[in-house]
Design a protein around this motif. Structure first.
Motif, PDB file in Angstrom:
ATOM      1  N   ASP A  91      -1.598  -2.830  -2.585  1.00 34.11           N
ATOM      2  CA  ASP A  91      -0.975  -4.143  -2.780  1.00 34.11           C
ATOM      3  C   ASP A  91      -0.239  -4.520  -1.501  1.00 34.11           C
ATOM      4  O   ASP A  91       0.773  -3.908  -1.147  1.00 34.11           O
ATOM      5  N   GLU A  92      -0.755  -5.531  -0.785  1.00 30.58           N
ATOM      6  CA  GLU A  92      -0.121  -5.945   0.473  1.00 30.58           C
ATOM      7  C   GLU A  92       1.276  -6.509   0.268  1.00 30.58           C
ATOM      8  O   GLU A  92       2.067  -6.568   1.203  1.00 30.58           O
ATOM      9  N   MET A  93       1.591  -6.919  -0.942  1.00 27.04           N
ATOM     10  CA  MET A  93       2.928  -7.450  -1.199  1.00 27.04           C
ATOM     11  C   MET A  93       3.963  -6.336  -1.355  1.00 27.04           C
ATOM     12  O   MET A  93       5.152  -6.561  -1.162  1.00 27.04           O
ATOM     13  N   ALA A  94       3.511  -5.132  -1.704  1.00 28.61           N
ATOM     14  CA  ALA A  94       4.434  -4.026  -1.979  1.00 28.61           C
ATOM     15  C   ALA A  94       4.696  -3.221  -0.714  1.00 28.61           C
ATOM     16  O   ALA A  94       3.890  -3.194   0.218  1.00 28.61           O
ATOM     17  N   SER A  95       5.824  -2.554  -0.695  1.00 29.93           N
ATOM     18  CA  SER A  95       6.178  -1.636   0.387  1.00 29.93           C
ATOM     19  C   SER A  95       5.979  -0.208  -0.098  1.00 29.93           C
ATOM     20  O   SER A  95       6.149   0.086  -1.279  1.00 29.93           O
TER      21      SER A  95
END
Length: 284
Positions: A91-95
């Motif tokens: 997920d590119e939104m998550a770190s």
């Protein structure tokens, strides 16, 4: 450990050996302790010493034994835990906060993950991760945790703060990381572009599979045509041959063997030859 840790390490060593009724060793042995444990953080050495005391109450520890424990207590996750951490990075939104070994193993298995899914990618990830970790431990490299910061600022603050509390990342580095992400949240156009790239990857994988199936079908049709052509040649050579033979090519090879004697399958002998065979005595 570094030079600044030496006083604390000497105190730790003295306390550990005292629990077994022993005093500090000679300087040469002290240097052996330091040489074996130098690659590991002091907190890891302390944890290894405590674990040894909990399990072995009779014999005093030796440098190589504590060093072996430090290798297994270097803070690196197990293979299954590493796989779970790696999956969150999709997920590119998550770190995500992971070790360099997890990042490298995930890079190796990523093509399989994109084309065949997580179930197929799990095994190559586990194999690559275990191999990379074993090499790092053999080289006595400490675990290195790094952060891959996503685009969702509300989520990466929580992840990075948790990493600081767990001692995985230093607070100053996290503060600079958070400051550098203020204006990096993508707009709608960037998200749409990312979605198009993912769709292109899916379509490329589907096209590859379609081409493979087409090649298989083409080969199947070619095999059918070969068998039909072989049967036609067999009919031309021997019209009475059994077309339902297990392998028509055997009939074809038999018909072409040079010097092969005629058999009963070739029909009755010509009249002249029969007369010569039956009446040969009369010509003497």
């Amino acid at each position: 450990m570094n030079a600044a840790d030496t006083p604390r390490f000497m105190q730790l060593l003295a306390e550990t050996l005292a629990a077994y009724g022993k005093s500090l060793p000679e300087p040469a042995m002290v240097r052996a302790w330091q040489a074996n444990l130098e690659p590991y953080p002091l907190r890891t050495v302390q944890a290894a010493m405590q674990a040894y005391q909990d399990e072995n109450g009779e014999f005093a520890p030796v440098p190589a034994g504590i060093a072996k424990r430090c290798k297994l207590m270097d803070g690196r996750p197990g293979a299954e835990e590493a796989w779970a951490i790696a999956l969150t990075s999709q997920d590119e939104m998550a770190s995500v906060v992971w070790t360099t070994e997890i990042a490298e193993a995930f890079r190796i298995c990523r093509p399989v993950l994109d084309s065949s899914g997580a179930i197929s990618a799990r095994k190559p990830f586990l194999e690559a991760y275990e191999r990379i970790v074993a090499a790092a431990r053999l080289a006595r490299r400490p675990a290195e945790w790094v952060a891959s910061v996503g685009w969702d600022k509300t989520r990466h603050v929580e992840v990075l703060d948790s990493a600081v509390r767990a001692g995985l990342l230093p607070a100053p580095a996290v503060a600079g990381l958070l400051a550098g992400k203020k204006d990096s949240t993508p707009d709608d156009a960037a998200r749409a572009q990312l979605a198009r790239i993912k769709q292109m990857q899916v379509e490329a994988a589907a096209a590859k599979e379609t081409a493979r199936l087409a090649a298989v079908e083409q080969q199947r049709l070619a095999d059918i045509e070969f068998k039909r052509a072989t049967n036609d040649r067999v009919r031309q050579i021997d019209p009475r041959a059994e077309m339902q033979a297990a392998d028509p090519r055997q009939i074809l090879r038999r018909a072409h063997v040079p010097g092969r004697h005629a058999t009963n399958d070739s029909g009755p002998l010509p009249e002249v030859i029969r007369n010569q065979k039956n009446g040969s005595k009369g010509f003497k």
